[in-house]
Design an enzyme around this catalytic site. Structure first.
Site, PDB file in Angstrom:
ATOM      1  N   VAL A 110       0.529  -0.871   0.012  1.00  0.00           N
ATOM      2  CA  VAL A 110       0.093   0.268   0.074  1.00  0.00           C
ATOM      3  C   VAL A 110       0.626   1.230  -0.138  1.00  0.00           C
ATOM      4  O   VAL A 110       0.591   1.832  -0.932  1.00  0.00           O
ATOM      5  CB  VAL A 110      -1.253   0.456   1.076  1.00  0.00           C
ATOM      6  CG1 VAL A 110      -1.989   1.231   1.486  1.00  0.00           C
ATOM      7  CG2 VAL A 110      -1.794  -1.422   1.311  1.00  0.00           C
ATOM      8  N   LYS A 165      -6.841  -1.764  10.029  1.00  0.00           N
ATOM      9  CA  LYS A 165      -8.239  -2.394  10.436  1.00  0.00           C
ATOM     10  C   LYS A 165      -7.773  -3.232  11.730  1.00  0.00           C
ATOM     11  O   LYS A 165      -8.605  -2.638  12.495  1.00  0.00           O
ATOM     12  CB  LYS A 165      -9.060  -2.943   9.190  1.00  0.00           C
ATOM     13  CG  LYS A 165      -8.493  -4.542   9.155  1.00  0.00           C
ATOM     14  CD  LYS A 165      -7.661  -4.146   7.398  1.00  0.00           C
ATOM     15  CE  LYS A 165      -6.634  -5.299   7.368  1.00  0.00           C
ATOM     16  NZ  LYS A 165      -6.545  -6.083   5.678  1.00  0.00           N
ATOM     17  N   GLU A 225     -10.150   4.631   5.624  1.00  0.00           N
ATOM     18  CA  GLU A 225     -11.380   4.406   4.716  1.00  0.00           C
ATOM     19  C   GLU A 225     -10.810   3.053   4.816  1.00  0.00           C
ATOM     20  O   GLU A 225     -11.244   1.918   3.989  1.00  0.00           O
ATOM     21  CB  GLU A 225     -11.710   5.480   3.229  1.00  0.00           C
ATOM     22  CG  GLU A 225     -12.518   5.147   2.086  1.00  0.00           C
ATOM     23  CD  GLU A 225     -13.595   4.590   2.877  1.00  0.00           C
ATOM     24  OE1 GLU A 225     -14.590   6.134   2.940  1.00  0.00           O
ATOM     25  OE2 GLU A 225     -14.340   3.375   2.726  1.00  0.00           O
ATOM     26  N   VAL A 254     -11.768  -0.818   5.191  1.00  0.00           N
ATOM     27  CA  VAL A 254     -12.611  -1.809   5.598  1.00  0.00           C
ATOM     28  C   VAL A 254     -12.721  -2.065   3.701  1.00  0.00           C
ATOM     29  O   VAL A 254     -13.074  -0.958   3.090  1.00  0.00           O
ATOM     30  CB  VAL A 254     -13.641  -1.457   6.365  1.00  0.00           C
ATOM     31  CG1 VAL A 254     -14.763  -2.660   5.394  1.00  0.00           C
ATOM     32  CG2 VAL A 254     -13.302  -1.800   7.734  1.00  0.00           C
ATOM     33  N   GLY A 289       0.170  -9.314  -3.849  1.00  0.00           N
ATOM     34  CA  GLY A 289      -0.281  -8.475  -2.516  1.00  0.00           C
ATOM     35  C   GLY A 289      -1.726  -7.935  -2.081  1.00  0.00           C
ATOM     36  O   GLY A 289      -1.368  -7.656  -1.627  1.00  0.00           O
ATOM     37  N   LYS A 334     -12.051  -5.898  10.207  1.00  0.00           N
ATOM     38  CA  LYS A 334     -13.535  -5.524   9.373  1.00  0.00           C
ATOM     39  C   LYS A 334     -14.716  -5.136   9.311  1.00  0.00           C
ATOM     40  O   LYS A 334     -15.820  -4.093   9.631  1.00  0.00           O
ATOM     41  CB  LYS A 334     -13.365  -5.862   7.889  1.00  0.00           C
ATOM     42  CG  LYS A 334     -11.765  -5.509   6.988  1.00  0.00           C
ATOM     43  CD  LYS A 334     -12.006  -6.188   6.481  1.00  0.00           C
ATOM     44  CE  LYS A 334     -10.440  -5.935   6.126  1.00  0.00           C
ATOM     45  NZ  LYS A 334     -10.168  -6.891   4.540  1.00  0.00           N
ATOM     46  N   GLY A 387      -5.293  -4.992  -2.697  1.00  0.00           N
ATOM     47  CA  GLY A 387      -4.351  -4.753  -3.626  1.00  0.00           C
ATOM     48  C   GLY A 387      -4.210  -3.281  -3.789  1.00  0.00           C
ATOM     49  O   GLY A 387      -4.835  -2.877  -2.870  1.00  0.00           O
TER      50      GLY A 387
HETATM   51  P1  NAP Z   1       3.442  -4.454   3.841  1.00  0.00           P
HETATM   52  O1  NAP Z   1       3.787  -4.756   2.515  1.00  0.00           O
HETATM   53  O2  NAP Z   1       4.389  -6.086   4.584  1.00  0.00           O
HETATM   54  O3  NAP Z   1       4.041  -3.445   4.099  1.00  0.00           O
HETATM   55  C1  NAP Z   1       3.998  -2.707   5.561  1.00  0.00           C
HETATM   56  C2  NAP Z   1       5.384  -1.767   5.347  1.00  0.00           C
HETATM   57  O4  NAP Z   1       6.040  -1.211   6.676  1.00  0.00           O
HETATM   58  C3  NAP Z   1       7.032  -1.780   4.593  1.00  0.00           C
HETATM   59  O5  NAP Z   1       7.240  -0.942   4.081  1.00  0.00           O
HETATM   60  C4  NAP Z   1       7.513  -2.121   5.830  1.00  0.00           C
HETATM   61  O6  NAP Z   1       8.560  -2.543   5.416  1.00  0.00           O
HETATM   62  C5  NAP Z   1       6.758  -1.447   6.956  1.00  0.00           C
HETATM   63  N1  NAP Z   1       7.243  -1.421   8.409  1.00  0.00           N
HETATM   64  C6  NAP Z   1       6.611  -2.630   9.201  1.00  0.00           C
HETATM   65  N2  NAP Z   1       6.948  -3.127  10.232  1.00  0.00           N
HETATM   66  C7  NAP Z   1       7.455  -1.819  10.063  1.00  0.00           C
HETATM   67  C8  NAP Z   1       8.584  -1.003  11.201  1.00  0.00           C
HETATM   68  N3  NAP Z   1       8.766  -1.706  12.436  1.00  0.00           N
HETATM   69  N4  NAP Z   1       8.826  -0.258  11.364  1.00  0.00           N
HETATM   70  C9  NAP Z   1       8.568   0.844  10.123  1.00  0.00           C
HETATM   71  N5  NAP Z   1       8.554   0.227   8.929  1.00  0.00           N
HETATM   72  C10 NAP Z   1       8.019  -1.118   9.402  1.00  0.00           C
HETATM   73  O7  NAP Z   1       1.766  -4.822   4.618  1.00  0.00           O
HETATM   74  P2  NAP Z   1       0.825  -3.901   3.390  1.00  0.00           P
HETATM   75  O8  NAP Z   1      -0.116  -4.760   2.328  1.00  0.00           O
HETATM   76  O9  NAP Z   1       1.034  -2.715   2.789  1.00  0.00           O
HETATM   77  O10 NAP Z   1      -0.243  -3.173   4.116  1.00  0.00           O
HETATM   78  C11 NAP Z   1      -0.057  -2.054   4.692  1.00  0.00           C
HETATM   79  C12 NAP Z   1      -1.235  -1.681   5.641  1.00  0.00           C
HETATM   80  O11 NAP Z   1      -2.565  -2.114   4.598  1.00  0.00           O
HETATM   81  C13 NAP Z   1      -1.796  -3.215   6.675  1.00  0.00           C
HETATM   82  O12 NAP Z   1      -2.701  -2.699   7.956  1.00  0.00           O
HETATM   83  C14 NAP Z   1      -3.356  -3.412   5.614  1.00  0.00           C
HETATM   84  O13 NAP Z   1      -3.742  -4.701   6.801  1.00  0.00           O
HETATM   85  C15 NAP Z   1      -3.580  -2.536   5.252  1.00  0.00           C
HETATM   86  N6  NAP Z   1      -3.976  -2.468   4.312  1.00  0.00           N
HETATM   87  C16 NAP Z   1      -3.345  -4.017   2.863  1.00  0.00           C
HETATM   88  C17 NAP Z   1      -4.514  -4.262   2.090  1.00  0.00           C
HETATM   89  C18 NAP Z   1      -3.785  -4.963   0.729  1.00  0.00           C
HETATM   90  O14 NAP Z   1      -4.379  -5.200  -0.168  1.00  0.00           O
HETATM   91  N7  NAP Z   1      -2.434  -5.594   0.882  1.00  0.00           N
HETATM   92  C19 NAP Z   1      -5.537  -3.825   1.517  1.00  0.00           C
HETATM   93  C20 NAP Z   1      -5.799  -3.029   2.914  1.00  0.00           C
HETATM   94  C21 NAP Z   1      -5.436  -2.226   3.676  1.00  0.00           C
HETATM   95  P3  NAP Z   1      10.187  -2.989   5.494  1.00  0.00           P
HETATM   96  O15 NAP Z   1       9.511  -2.293   3.244  1.00  0.00           O
HETATM   97  O16 NAP Z   1      11.267  -2.153   5.195  1.00  0.00           O
HETATM   98  O17 NAP Z   1      10.239  -4.514   5.265  1.00  0.00           O
HETATM   99  N1  HSE Z   2      -5.434  -8.755   3.903  1.00  0.00           N
HETATM  100  C1  HSE Z   2      -6.984  -7.744   3.388  1.00  0.00           C
HETATM  101  C2  HSE Z   2      -7.746  -8.435   2.667  1.00  0.00           C
HETATM  102  C3  HSE Z   2      -6.216  -6.237   2.583  1.00  0.00           C
HETATM  103  O1  HSE Z   2      -7.206  -9.972   1.621  1.00  0.00           O
HETATM  104  O2  HSE Z   2      -8.926  -8.718   2.503  1.00  0.00           O
HETATM  105  C4  HSE Z   2      -7.425  -5.970   2.825  1.00  0.00           C
HETATM  106  O3  HSE Z   2      -8.166  -5.089   3.499  1.00  0.00           O
END
Ligand code: NAP
Ligand code: HSE
Length: 443
Positions: free
Chosen positions: A17, A107, A131, A134, A189, A207, A304
């Site tokens: 993200v 979330k 936003e 969820v 992702g 959520k 994603g």
């Molecule tokens: P991700 O790809 O695992 O990215 C997490 C990021 O946070 C990485 O850049 C990581 O650094 C950094 N990080 C982790 N721990 C840290 C720490 N202790 N100190 C500093 N930086 C730290 O996760 P993501 O999928 O982007 O998700 C991020 C958030 O969005 C989560 O809350 C997730 O639930 C939410 N979300 C995700 C999606 C989705 O589809 N992926 C959709 C909706 C909401 P490094 O890169 O250096 O490891």
């Molecule tokens: N891991 C979550 C999902 C990301 O699969 O719906 C979006 O919140």
């Protein structure tokens, strides 16, 4: 607060993200044009600066020191895109307490600590928008808190975990084994850093807890959400469900039952004719039934990079606009109702929480039994004693060497607690080798 010459954004996280949001903020001034004022990416916090990334940032923008974002008075808005509660809760509290507006996609932290954070935001007269927490790209949070605020919400029925919906779709239509489907979801992702959060229903519980809190104007904590994951599903369940005219979908539901909120997450059989049965892959859908609007369906990509970036940057633009608006007051996203509710300041009665025990539902029961006369009668007797009426029975997959067969029983609507008690008794029968699965049927 005077309008700064530039609105500076600090990002916490540069993963799936964060990478999308950083790219969006660096792109040709599109965000600034939407805000009507310059918006600049000031600093990005990562954990591992040496990690290969598809988002290329100048080294001056990247830091591993949280205080370079949180203690910088020139950072006006913080977007938290790390996830989890530690260390993010501390980061969020510090940002809000020091007068920074906050956007988060997290979330888990909102479900567990949302009220505390929203209260802190209100005390510090800053915005806290979430936003993306969820429904990915679906604008359900702001619609529930703003556009649908005139309604008394009766129910929310949803598919709000993209990973499990993707996995179940792959298992149902491509016969993809569970581990392969999970790996694909991770590569795309969609999955959480720890995919157990998706598989075992924690993510969906966070959520639906957030949505239910807003819809029913009372905090619904993750512990108050009944939760069953998808790991108990087997290929036969998909075959039999299809034969019976159902898809298996990872549902998250919250509704008023006997005047209380019953929130639950489980995989369920959904008749093919229903819209939710047709929501496939990483798509999400949220059906809201309100007293004025009737049933409304939101549908879109729930996970994603791009869909989630849409939601995060939308919130950043909303905050930017509020900062440069004449009133200068940050948006609360309409969520003050929740803070008021907790403070006992709302004029309506706060509903209680109803456990799942009193739920009335039809059930799908798959059993491995001895293939001999009288077995069905024994099972039917126990169900009958529990006031559970059988709608149909299929006998499947006789194993001649083991002298066993599989029974699939569909019930008429019955009480959850009675079904559970009866299943325990059925499992004790010597002719029952294994209770393979018990799933609810959502009609
Ligand atoms: P991700 O790809 O695992 O990215 C997490 C990021 O946070 C990485 O850049 C990581 O650094 C950094 N990080 C982790 N721990 C840290 C720490 N202790 N100190 C500093 N930086 C730290 O996760 P993501 O999928 O982007 O998700 C991020 C958030 O969005 C989560 O809350 C997730 O639930 C939410 N979300 C995700 C999606 C989705 O589809 N992926 C959709 C909706 C909401 P490094 O890169 O250096 O490891
Ligand atoms: N891991 C979550 C999902 C990301 O699969 O719906 C979006 O919140």
């Amino acid at each position: 607060m005077a309008i700064p010459p530039e609105i500076n954004v600090g990002l916490l996280g540069l993963g799936v993200v964060g990478g999308g949001v950083a790219t969006g903020l660096l792109q040709d001034g599109a965000v600034s044009r939407q805000v009507g004022h310059p918006v600049t990416l000031k600093k990005v916090l990562v954990r591992d600066p040496g990690k290969p990334r598809d988002t290329k940032l100048g080294p001056e923008l990247v830091t591993t020191e949280p205080q370079e974002v949180l203690s910088d008075p020139d950072v006006h808005v913080v977007a938290e895109l790390i996830g989890g509660v530690q260390p993010t809760l501390g980061f969020l509290k510090q940002a809000l307490s020091s007068g920074k507006h906050v956007v988060t996609a997290n979330k888990e932290v909102m479900a567990k600590h949302g009220l505390e954070l929203l209260t802190l935001a209100r005390q510090n007269r800053v915005s806290l928008l979430f936003e993306a927490s969820v429904g990915g790209g679906i604008p359900i949070v702001s619609c529930l808190s703003n556009q649908l605020a005139a309604n008394e919400v009766r129910s929310i029925r949803s598919i709000i975990n993209g990973t499990t919906n993707y996995i179940l779709t792959q298992m149902a239509y491509q016969s993809t084994p569970f581990p392969d489907a999970l790996r694909q979801a991770q590569e795309l992702g969609y999955a959480e850093a720890d995919p157990t959060n998706d598989i075992e229903g924690f993510d969906a519980a966070y959520k639906i807890g957030i949505l239910a809190s807003m819809a029913f104007r009372r905090p619904v904590s993750p512990e108050e959400v009944y939760r069953q994951g998808i790991s108990g599903l087997e290929p036969q369940d998909f075959l039999y469900a299809q034969e019976l005219g159902y898809a298996i979908k990872p549902l998250a539901i919250a509704g008023l039952e006997d005047g209380g909120v019953c929130a639950r997450v489980y995989p369920a059989l959904v008749p093919f004719g229903q819209v939710l049965a047709k929501v496939d892959g990483a798509y999400n859908a949220v059906e809201v039934e309100g007293s004025l609007c009737g049933k409304i369906l939101f549908h879109g990509m729930g996970a994603g990079r791009e869909p989630t970036t849409s939601a995060v940057i939308g919130n950043l633009i909303e905050i930017g606009r509020s900062m440069v608006s004449p009133s200068g007051i940050g948006s609360s996203g309409g969520l003050d109702t929740l803070v008021d509710a907790e403070a006992g300041k709302q004029p309506w009665a706060t509903p209680g929480i109803r456990p799942i025990d009193g739920l009335m539902s039809s059930y799908y029961l798959r059993l491995n039994v001895a293939d001999q006369p009288g077995v069905l009668a024994l099972i039917a007797q126990i169900l009958g004693q529990g006031q559970i009426s059988i709608a149909s029975v299929l006998q499947k997959g006789a194993d001649q060497s083991a002298q066993t067969a599989e029974l699939v029983i569909i019930t008429h609507p019955s009480r959850e607690d009675s079904v559970r008690k009866s299943i325990l008794k059925i499992a004790d029968l010597t002719v029952v080798k294994r209770v393979n699965n018990l799933l609810r049927i959502e009609v």
